[in-house]
Design a protein around this motif. Structure first.
Motif, mmCIF file in Angstrom:
data_model
loop_
_atom_site.group_PDB
_atom_site.id
_atom_site.type_symbol
_atom_site.label_atom_id
_atom_site.label_comp_id
_atom_site.label_asym_id
_atom_site.label_seq_id
_atom_site.Cartn_x
_atom_site.Cartn_y
_atom_site.Cartn_z
ATOM 1 N N GLY A 154 -34.388 47.602 43.441
ATOM 2 C CA GLY A 154 -33.173 47.166 44.098
ATOM 3 C C GLY A 154 -31.926 47.726 43.441
ATOM 4 N N LEU A 155 -31.938 47.803 42.117
ATOM 5 C CA LEU A 155 -30.799 48.370 41.399
ATOM 6 C C LEU A 155 -30.637 49.857 41.706
ATOM 7 C CD1 LEU A 155 -31.332 46.707 37.892
ATOM 8 C CD2 LEU A 155 -29.561 46.135 39.568
ATOM 9 N N LEU A 156 -31.749 50.595 41.733
ATOM 10 C CA LEU A 156 -31.680 52.028 41.977
ATOM 11 C C LEU A 156 -31.267 52.333 43.419
ATOM 12 C CD1 LEU A 156 -34.830 53.446 40.132
ATOM 13 C CD2 LEU A 156 -32.505 53.102 39.276
ATOM 14 N N GLY A 157 -31.692 51.487 44.338
ATOM 15 C CA GLY A 157 -31.384 51.732 45.744
ATOM 16 C C GLY A 157 -29.915 51.687 46.057
ATOM 17 N N GLU A 158 -29.118 51.076 45.172
ATOM 18 C CA GLU A 158 -27.678 50.975 45.392
ATOM 19 C C GLU A 158 -26.909 52.117 44.740
ATOM 20 O OE1 GLU A 158 -26.697 47.203 43.784
ATOM 21 O OE2 GLU A 158 -27.888 46.057 45.232
ATOM 22 N N GLU A 159 -27.617 53.020 44.054
ATOM 23 C CA GLU A 159 -26.957 54.058 43.262
ATOM 24 C C GLU A 159 -27.046 55.428 43.918
ATOM 25 O OE1 GLU A 159 -25.166 53.699 40.671
ATOM 26 O OE2 GLU A 159 -25.574 51.607 40.158
ATOM 27 N N ARG A 160 -25.923 56.107 43.979
ATOM 28 C CA ARG A 160 -25.866 57.490 44.483
ATOM 29 C C ARG A 160 -25.565 58.450 43.340
ATOM 30 N NH1 ARG A 160 -27.793 54.845 47.793
ATOM 31 N NH2 ARG A 160 -27.299 54.653 50.008
ATOM 32 N N ARG A 161 -25.899 58.048 42.128
ATOM 33 C CA ARG A 161 -25.635 58.863 40.946
ATOM 34 C C ARG A 161 -26.925 59.438 40.393
ATOM 35 N NH1 ARG A 161 -22.972 55.003 36.791
ATOM 36 N NH2 ARG A 161 -24.309 53.455 37.822
ATOM 37 N N GLN A 162 -26.771 60.384 39.458
ATOM 38 C CA GLN A 162 -27.931 60.944 38.771
ATOM 39 C C GLN A 162 -28.597 59.861 37.927
ATOM 40 O OE1 GLN A 162 -26.147 64.186 36.664
ATOM 41 N NE2 GLN A 162 -26.165 65.568 38.426
#
Length: 288
Positions: A154-162
């Motif tokens: 869930g945390l990663l799904g919100e990130e558009r960063r490397q």
């Protein structure tokens, strides 16, 4: 920089060394070290240390109803001393930032030191650790039982960063810095430049398992060590970070580096990027 495993080991060491003992004097030396003024630093004197805890990369020493919260930053360290000088330390250009004397036995306590010219080591005296802004904005602890694969996804799904930057962001996941993010990505066989939100289900699982195993193994290696041995233990356990030009312990390829203005990352091309070197702007400029 001390990261989660080293701070966890320091917490255990201080719990064994300080809990149940009374604070004598606390002497700030560097002007920049103290970040709070109410309660004053002197309010700790005469109080008994009741617990030692960790919040991400923050050390938390409870003294009755107050907390001495320490963030060692990039170049700070804690040095236990059995022979502290009685004379008050004099401010200067040396590494000493703060000194804490125990009431007894005389001369026992610790120094906080910081190398280099960028003074970022921070000390707070608060009634609640959540009053420290850096603690208030921490993300979940990756070794907490509640940090499940689903929560991680869930945390990663919100990130558009490397992914490298996401792992280091303390507001996303607490406690991981430059060194262990390199190690985690190497174990996960993943490029540090891969976008977090682009991970497949299998990649997310692989990264989650690598994160947990890397940190738990590092914590176990450091457990029970005195503070003076933690830096060497950390360095000896790293497989890619800080090992530019050496052979990858998994495949034998040469470990490479990407440099930034104030840091660098290390990775193995064969294990992580399909054999392709990552762009390094600094090296590209040097080769022109």
């Amino acid at each position: 920089m001390p990261e989660l495993p080293e701070v966890a080991a320091l917490t255990g060491f201080l719990a064994d060394s300080l809990v149940g003992r009374r604070i004598g004097r606390v002497q700030p030396v560097a002007v920049s070290v103290l970040k709070t003024y109410d309660p004053p630093l002197t309010a700790l004197e005469g109080r008994t240390v009741t617990a030692a805890a960790r919040h991400g990369k923050f050390l938390d020493l409870s003294a009755d109803d107050l907390h001495l919260v320490i963030h060692l930053a990039r170049a700070g360290w804690l040095q236990w001393r059995e022979n502290l000088p009685a004379a008050p330390p004099r401010p200067g250009k040396g590494p000493l930032a703060l000194r804490l004397h125990l009431a007894e036995p005389e001369g026992t306590g610790f120094d906080l030191t910081e190398a280099g010219t960028q003074k970022r080591l921070a000390v707070h005296v608060v009634r609640d650790p959540a009053d420290v802004p850096g603690i208030a904005r921490l993300g979940p602890d990756p070794l907490d039982a509640a940090f499940t694969r689903e929560r991680f996804a869930g945390l990663l799904g919100e990130e558009r960063r490397q992914i490298k930057g996401v792992l280091r962001d303390q507001s996303v996941i607490a406690g991981i810095g430059n060194a262990y993010s390199d190690e985690i990505l190497h174990v996960a066989r993943m490029s540090p430049f891969k976008l977090a939100a682009s991970l497949t289900e299998d990649e997310t699982t692989r990264l989650y398992e690598a994160l947990g195993s890397t940190l738990r193994e590092a914590v176990e290696r450091s457990r029970g060590l005195a503070e003076g041995k933690l830096k060497a233990e950390k360095k000896s356990g790293l497989r890619v970070h800080g090992r530019t030009g050496e052979a990858c312990p998994v495949c034998g390829d040469t470990i490479r580096e990407v440099s930034f203005h104030d840091s660098s990352l290390q990775y193995c091309p064969t294990c992580q990027t399909g054999g392709k070197p990552l762009a390094d702007r600094r090296m590209s400029r040097l080769l022109k």
